[in-house]
Design an enzyme around this catalytic site. Sequence first.
Site, mmCIF file in Angstrom:
data_model
loop_
_atom_site.group_PDB
_atom_site.id
_atom_site.type_symbol
_atom_site.label_atom_id
_atom_site.label_comp_id
_atom_site.label_asym_id
_atom_site.label_seq_id
_atom_site.Cartn_x
_atom_site.Cartn_y
_atom_site.Cartn_z
ATOM 1 N N LYS A 582 0.914 -0.939 -0.246
ATOM 2 C CA LYS A 582 0.123 0.657 0.235
ATOM 3 C C LYS A 582 1.405 1.401 0.349
ATOM 4 O O LYS A 582 1.830 1.303 0.888
ATOM 5 C CB LYS A 582 -0.983 0.313 1.166
ATOM 6 N N GLY A 625 -6.475 3.256 11.709
ATOM 7 C CA GLY A 625 -7.827 2.344 11.808
ATOM 8 C C GLY A 625 -8.127 1.945 10.090
ATOM 9 O O GLY A 625 -7.607 0.694 9.939
ATOM 10 N N GLY A 627 -5.136 0.883 7.817
ATOM 11 C CA GLY A 627 -5.121 -0.988 7.587
ATOM 12 C C GLY A 627 -5.650 -2.228 7.878
ATOM 13 O O GLY A 627 -5.599 -2.007 7.347
ATOM 14 N N CYS A 628 -6.412 -1.701 8.871
ATOM 15 C CA CYS A 628 -6.838 -3.258 9.534
ATOM 16 C C CYS A 628 -8.700 -3.031 8.604
ATOM 17 O O CYS A 628 -8.529 -4.233 8.274
ATOM 18 C CB CYS A 628 -7.579 -2.367 10.945
#
Length: 905
Positions: A582, A625, A627-628
């Site tokens: 990413k 948050g 990425g999660c």
Amino acid sequence: MKRLVSSALRGTGAPCPLSVASLPRLFSGPSVGVCFWPRRSAVVNDPAHGRHWRTAGQLWKQCRCAVELEVRHFSDHQPASGTAHARNIGVLVVDFDNTLTTGDTTVNLIAAVIAAAGQRLGGTPEEEDRLVQERMQVLRGAAEAYQAALDALIEDLISQFSTAKGKPEFDMGTVRNMCVKLSEHDRYWCQRTIDTGILKGARREDVEEAAVRGVTLWEGCLDVLGRARQKGWGVRVLSQNWSAHLIKSMLGDDAAIPEGKADAARDAILITSNELAYESEITTGDVTRVVECADDKGQVFDNMLLEEMSREGRDPHSLSVYIGDGPGDILPLLAADFGIVFNKNKTMGDILRTLCIEIKPLTEAPMDPKLQGDMPVLYETASWHDISVFLYGPGMNMPAQEPDPPISVPRVLIVAGSDSGGGAGIQADIKTCLMNGAFGCVAVTSLTFQNTQGIEGAHNVPTDAIEAQIDAVLSDIGANAVKTGMLPTAEVVELVARKVAEYKIESLVVDPVLVSTSGQSLAENDVGGAIREALMPLATVVTPNVPEAEALLGGRTIRSVDDMEVAARELHEFGPKYVLVKGGHLVSNAQKSSHSGLEVVDVLYDGNTILHLRQPAIMTGNTHGTGCTLASAIASELAKGASPCTAVENAKEYITDVLKSSKGIRTGRGAQQPLNHGSAIVDWGAQVRKPSVQLRDLRLYAVTDSRMNRKRNRSMTEAASLAISGGASIIQLREKAMPTQEFVTMARDVLAAARPRGVKVVINDRVDVALAVDADGVHVGQEDMPAADARRLLGKGKVLGVSAKTVEQAVKAEEDGADYVGAGAVFPTSTKESSVIGLEGLRDICSAVSIPVVAIGGVAADNALSTVLAGCKGVAVVSSLFDVGDPQASGRAILALVNLGLEKG
Ligand SMILES: Cc1ncc(COP(=O)(O)OP(=O)(O)O)c(N)n1
Ligand SMILES: Cc1nc(C(=O)O)sc1CCOP(=O)(O)O
């Protein structure tokens, strides 16, 4: 009856009612392909030395010889009976407690006896009361001690049998040994209860009446048994229950307790169970034992099969089915042609796994048991409706009072840390799963103490507690995908890898969380290495950001998209199917020197092709948050059955929508502000209006037409299912002349078919129908219910689409609360009279509104691309989907062009 031989051989105690020498005679009909998974070991009773096992090689040889003869004799014969759907059953045997009943009846039975005995033996009301209290106390103590002993025994058996062998594999000897231990336990506790005397002093009618009052049968089970009886199948209840009369009173007049030895009567449901002993019509406290333990169940079932085989007029192709729920049922489950585990609980799941017995959904059972292969396989279900379909075929569903069939839910197990601030970790993951149509379960690895200002600390969950959570979820609920986040130690990483392999998880998304957004370390130093070595080889997609990719590659520096490509290739070497590096961090760095025109490039690599996924950077501080969220959105998509590429694309679309909608929301005082994961349904007053429909839902929009369906002999549900298989992600039910009641019923049917597949259903014109069936929304035209009124009636969460031919109509629709505009007719169409606005008109509308526009009217594969290039986000089609021979192929072709256009745009 494929497994009769093995079960006849397996005999566990009481002598077989047919002599060994008579066994070959039994094989009087064709069951070609008989399979002997219990192999050579068989057991017989040796009265001189009590029960013990010895190998019965001679029996084996005789049977083997018989089967070979049989195979030779009948191999040219085709089965004579059976239809495409209904199965040809000779004998259907069903356990009672927890299989036919929704709970165990033992405690009810004892409590009923105690209450009745109080009245009969107590004398004065005080004495009666004291007697009942005393006995209840004994019952409570016994029930607790029994459960504790059973739990300990099961735990012991599982650890004993799972460590006893090297590579675990199915072995009938292990199954038998386990049943011996379970049987010892059952016998001991039966005797211990008798010794307490608490079963003494009741009349038969007391027992039946009081126990029946507290017991409920599963809905539909009586219907299944009744039908089996009408078909002339042998229907048997085989139970360790202490009162056959209790069972009989629950099953009603169709059931009978055979006098003496069970006969082969086929006009009643025969009950084989224990019975309370009576003297002068009062229970003595003893139990007449017929089926006391797991071994007895195996033996009695074998005898039932042997009786069935020797029954005159038996159809030689007929099959045996056993349905049971617990460890005590394992022997008959394995001996039947089809063993069905009902409502499997964790203990049963653990035991089956320990014994390496494969278990599949009942819906996957083949028509022919020979297709099951050589290793034992059982089938599981929690629904008597499914059993009805399994036995009688889909056309013979339960009568109307049967509840709707269960809806299968895409499930994701999240193994991650908890974020007390609610923005990242499992809190973000669960919200993401829900918003992306999946059901999230969790195994929490660490409790972090954090808020918008950063992480203050963490308390790691002990590894065995993480394991227990994973087992609890996977042994019962299961998971279509697992997503990992914060794994604080290498030991935890290795545990997760082991569990993914053990439970044969199909999709694994690894978010290699090493460092928090605020820079704090979330894992010990060796975690990166463990992820590389243990987890990445099992991963479907691994999703590092730039710093994580650098860490996983041993401190490499990544400064450009070219560097990301190299990193993706190198990470792929560790074994994941896809690597998604990413690029957000590169943009954050570039942002320091530039403020416009930035785009984020993520690199997706599958071992062959590098794909650049580009999108304009969204400048926001609310990124905690992300990425999660992205990883669990990917896992949700995979759980729903998407390919990894589509899963990544859809997940990126979700996170983009969420990021856009989260600008400006504020919880704590720090810099790490969270996302609004539910932005599609919750508006916290942010500037951007929250869409009730995701962009991806609009790509291929199917609008139904009953006339076309009738012409092609398709029901509305069939037509909708075909469209969904062709890629439609939203369906509009457009019925101009259908009576309201019929419309409501049809809409409910289509919703039931579409929802489990993550597809929205909206109703054309009829707000009332949409509200009645709780559809996903409504589409209204310029002459229908005004959009503002429709929005008010529907509320915020529902989709509202509005037709527009002009820019003014489109702008007004947006103001009035529309989620999208349907602009058309873009091309000439014969489906409906509508003036043509052309690509030019479409383009004007698309640039005038900020809500998505779908093109309608004459759209087909040859012009879909041009509509998307004109600015719409999807196409709504009628004839190209429903007036064609192959809606799936047509849908896929159109969708591919829409996707292409959206990528280019
Ligand atoms: C997605 C979509 N766009 C436009 C229409 C046309 O709706 P309307 O103008 O209400 O005309 P009828 O469908 O009622 O004939 C639509 N149905 N769907
Ligand atoms: C339902 C509908 N509305 C239109 C509009 O112009 O608003 S055109 C149309 C029919 C679209 O059918 P087909 O995909 O078969 O051309």
